[in-house]
Design an enzyme around this catalytic site. Structure first.
Site, PDB file in Angstrom:
ATOM      1  N   ASP A 185       0.814  -1.210   0.000  1.00 40.91           N
ATOM      2  CA  ASP A 185       0.000   0.000   0.000  1.00 40.91           C
ATOM      3  C   ASP A 185       0.848   1.260   0.000  1.00 40.91           C
ATOM      4  OD1 ASP A 185       0.746  -0.786   2.659  1.00 40.91           O
ATOM      5  OD2 ASP A 185      -0.639   0.714   3.467  1.00 40.91           O
ATOM      6  N   ASP A 218       8.430   4.661  -1.158  1.00 41.51           N
ATOM      7  CA  ASP A 218       7.773   4.070   0.011  1.00 41.51           C
ATOM      8  C   ASP A 218       6.485   3.368  -0.431  1.00 41.51           C
ATOM      9  OD1 ASP A 218       7.001   3.404   2.580  1.00 41.51           O
ATOM     10  OD2 ASP A 218       6.246   5.401   3.079  1.00 41.51           O
ATOM     11  N   GLU A 252       0.156  -1.212   5.779  1.00 42.44           N
ATOM     12  CA  GLU A 252       1.180  -0.666   6.674  1.00 42.44           C
ATOM     13  C   GLU A 252       0.927   0.800   6.981  1.00 42.44           C
ATOM     14  OE1 GLU A 252       4.795   1.407   7.960  1.00 42.44           O
ATOM     15  OE2 GLU A 252       3.699   1.704   6.080  1.00 42.44           O
TER      16      GLU A 252
END
Length: 595
Positions: A185, A218, A252
């Site tokens: 995610d 990220d 997360e």
């Protein structure tokens, strides 16, 4: 992630806390018996290594010889048999690089945004299904198409519909596995920011130098690098001795309540407590050039987390006949007094990764570049007074954003509410603080300090003070102040990751292979830590060897969680090479001794 960070150990002797003039907290909170106090003192032994029986271009590795105490000992470099064994040689191939660009961009082009309210969203097909999960289904289909050998050779488990756990069973399955993790995610890219992006967040653009798009730094960079590293090994006909597990959660960015939590339980059921040799997840401080050396900074600890909520209850009434102090006024005094007080002064312990980092700098940094305050602070007997003085110097030099909160517990009021009508006196007002707990403290200690700091206000204004359902002060007439916890249960600081032994050396070997370029840069591996938390909190029982690390150089990725997220493609390739080296080196270790 910030630079340099600290540590703590589950089920170990507590780290002694610094003494102060503050009164010893009373025994009123019921959490005193329930919350974990973590911490341990850490020695840094050196182990001697021998190399023999080279197979598959990778050395067999065995530990031998006595361990001795030393500061910031570095594992020896592992030699290559030939240039064809070097990951950088493999991954500098132009055809390979072009293919990897497309693999990376393809993942970015699939929005897998996680929102806070998705914790309770319906993910099963049928009435009420939340279409925001569609991105994860598309990503899974994309990964299956892009990495066919992984899907052919591994066993795929879904310990929740959208989690991915790939297991490549080794020829010696009794040996503990290596677990490499990332998350699928990404944080949302709000519509209100779209006109500020150089390229649309999910267009996925390579400008010849940088990969642009949400998730590029990220954490789809890590996910794609890990998958490509394994796919490449399988393309070479690689037969693994040790089991390898790739685990990718899907939430997360909202705390992992259904992602890493389910993965952690699945792995614990499969391998048992301490059944994993080593686990690598995102985090840490990356790769940084400083003090004349190249520093590899895996996160060996994480701070804890607790959110005390303060509720002030008073009698209501009409605003035309107010009391001297309304509930909002009393709450304001509490907030101001907590903010103004030095509740959590800088502190340092020899177990802290910050202390470990300082020792590494003093031991391996170019002497003329090592700060004088650091040299002076590390000289002489390391009493608690001397360590706290060193922590204060570190906090002052590093600054509030860079490092102050790596040597102290933070405090910040983050939510506040009160009142319901313009001409009505508020019957309640509420504020919530958030504290990230220093490695040497526990949630219990921090909550006691908050209670003690609020007590004088309760006394001054004739309020009853109730902390966690226990009456601390009963003055009576003007109202009640209640202290409780907002949200989830407190999180203790993470268990300490050892910075010695087989796993630590393995980490160093992989790092030196990739980042120590033909003698140009001397690589030093040092403990580090984070002010925030990662999915690793769900994995504590699996292994003591948890490393939070994204193999990328500081200053080569930008804007994670905000506009114009991007990463230097060369940095992505280095990360890919690092995962590749770690997989190869780990597989050549023939026993679980040291894990």
């Amino acid at each position: 992630m910030s630079s340099i960070e600290p540590i703590s150990e589950k089920a170990a002797a507590p780290i002694p806390l610094p003494t102060s003039s503050r009164p010893t907290p009373t025994t009123y909170t019921p959490l005193r018996r329930a919350l974990l106090i973590t911490g341990t003192l850490l020695l840094l032994p050196v182990a001697h290594h021998t190399f023999s029986n080279f197979t598959d271009n990778t050395p067999s590795i065995a530990l031998s010889g006595p361990a001795v105490s030393n500061a910031c000992v570095q594992a020896p470099a592992v030699p290559y048999i030939s240039d064809t064994a070097r990951s950088d040689f493999i991954f500098e191939n132009d055809t390979f690089k072009a293919k990897e660009v497309e693999r990376f961009l393809g993942a970015i082009r699939i929005p897998t945004q996680s929102y806070d309210d998705m914790t309770n969203a319906k993910f099963e097909e049928g009435e009420g299904y939340d279409v925001r999960f569609d991105g994860f289904k598309k990503l899974h289909a994309y990964l299956e198409e892009t990495y066919p050998l992984i899907y052919e050779k591994t066993t795929l488990a879904n310990p929740h519909r959208f989690n991915l756990v790939y297991t490549l069973r080794g020829s010696e399955p009794k040996l503990k596995p290596l677990v490499l993790t990332a998350h699928q995610d990404v944080v949302p890219a709000p519509d209100s920011t779209l006109d500020r992006w150089t390229y649309p967040p999910f267009k996925g653009v390579f400008d010849g130098e940088y990969i642009w798009g949400r998730g590029s730094s990220d954490c789809k960079n890590s996910l794609i690098a890990i998958m490509t590293a394994l796919e490449h090994r399988l393309e070479q006909g690689w037969k693994n001795r040790r089991t390898l597990v790739l685990a990718f959660g899907f939430d997360e960015e909202i705390g992992g309540p259904q992602g890493a939590s389910a993965i952690g339980k699945h792995l614990l059921d499969t391998y048992g407590p301490n059944g994993v040799a080593m686990l690598v997840d995102e985090g840490g401080s990356g790769v940084e050039e400083k003090y004349g050396k190249l520093w590899i900074l895996p996160g060996t600890a994480e701070k804890g987390n607790v959110s005390p909520a303060i509720l002030v209850e008073t009698e209501g009434g009409h605003s035309s006949t107010p009391s001297v102090h309304t509930g909002i006024g009393i709450l304001s005094r509490i907030v101001a007094s907590v903010e103004d007080a030095n509740l959590f002064p800088p502190t340092l312990h020899t177990s802290s990764p910050v202390y470990g980092y300082m020792n590494c700098v003093a031991t391996h940094g170019v002497p003329s570049l090592v700060p004088s305050w650091l040299k002076k602070g590390l000289q002489g007997k390391q009493t608690q007074k001397a360590l706290d003085k060193l922590a204060a110097a570190y906090a002052e030099v590093r600054g509030r954003m860079a490092g102050e909160f790596l040597v102290r517990t933070s405090k910040a009021v983050t939510l506040i509410s009160g009142g319901h009508k313009l001409n009505a006196l508020p019957e309640s007002a509420r504020a919530v603080f958030n504290s990230r707990i220093d490695f040497s403290q526990s949630p219990e200690t921090v909550l006691d300090i908050y209670t003690d700091s609020i007590l004088p206000t309760a006394e001054a204004y004739n309020f009853t003070l109730i902390s966690f359902n226990k009456t601390v002060l009963h003055e009576g007439s003007d109202g009640t102040i209640r202290i409780d916890i907002q949200g989830d249960d407190p999180l203790a600081p993470a268990p300490l990751t050892p910075v010695h032994g087989q796993a630590w050396d393995l980490f160093g070997w992989a790092s030196r292979r990739v980042f120590e370029k033909d003698g140009e840069d001397e690589v030093i591996v040092s403990p580090s830590a984070a002010t925030g938390n990662t999915d690793t909190k769900w994995y504590w029982d699996l292994t003591k060897n948890i490393y939070r690390f994204v193999p990328r150089r500081i200053g080569t990725s930008f804007a994670a969680h905000t506009v114009d997220e991007k990463i230097l493609f060369k940095t992505h390739l280095e990360g890919l090479a690092w995962y590749h080296e770690l997989i190869l080196l780990f597989d050549d270790i023939k026993t679980d001794e040291g894990f």
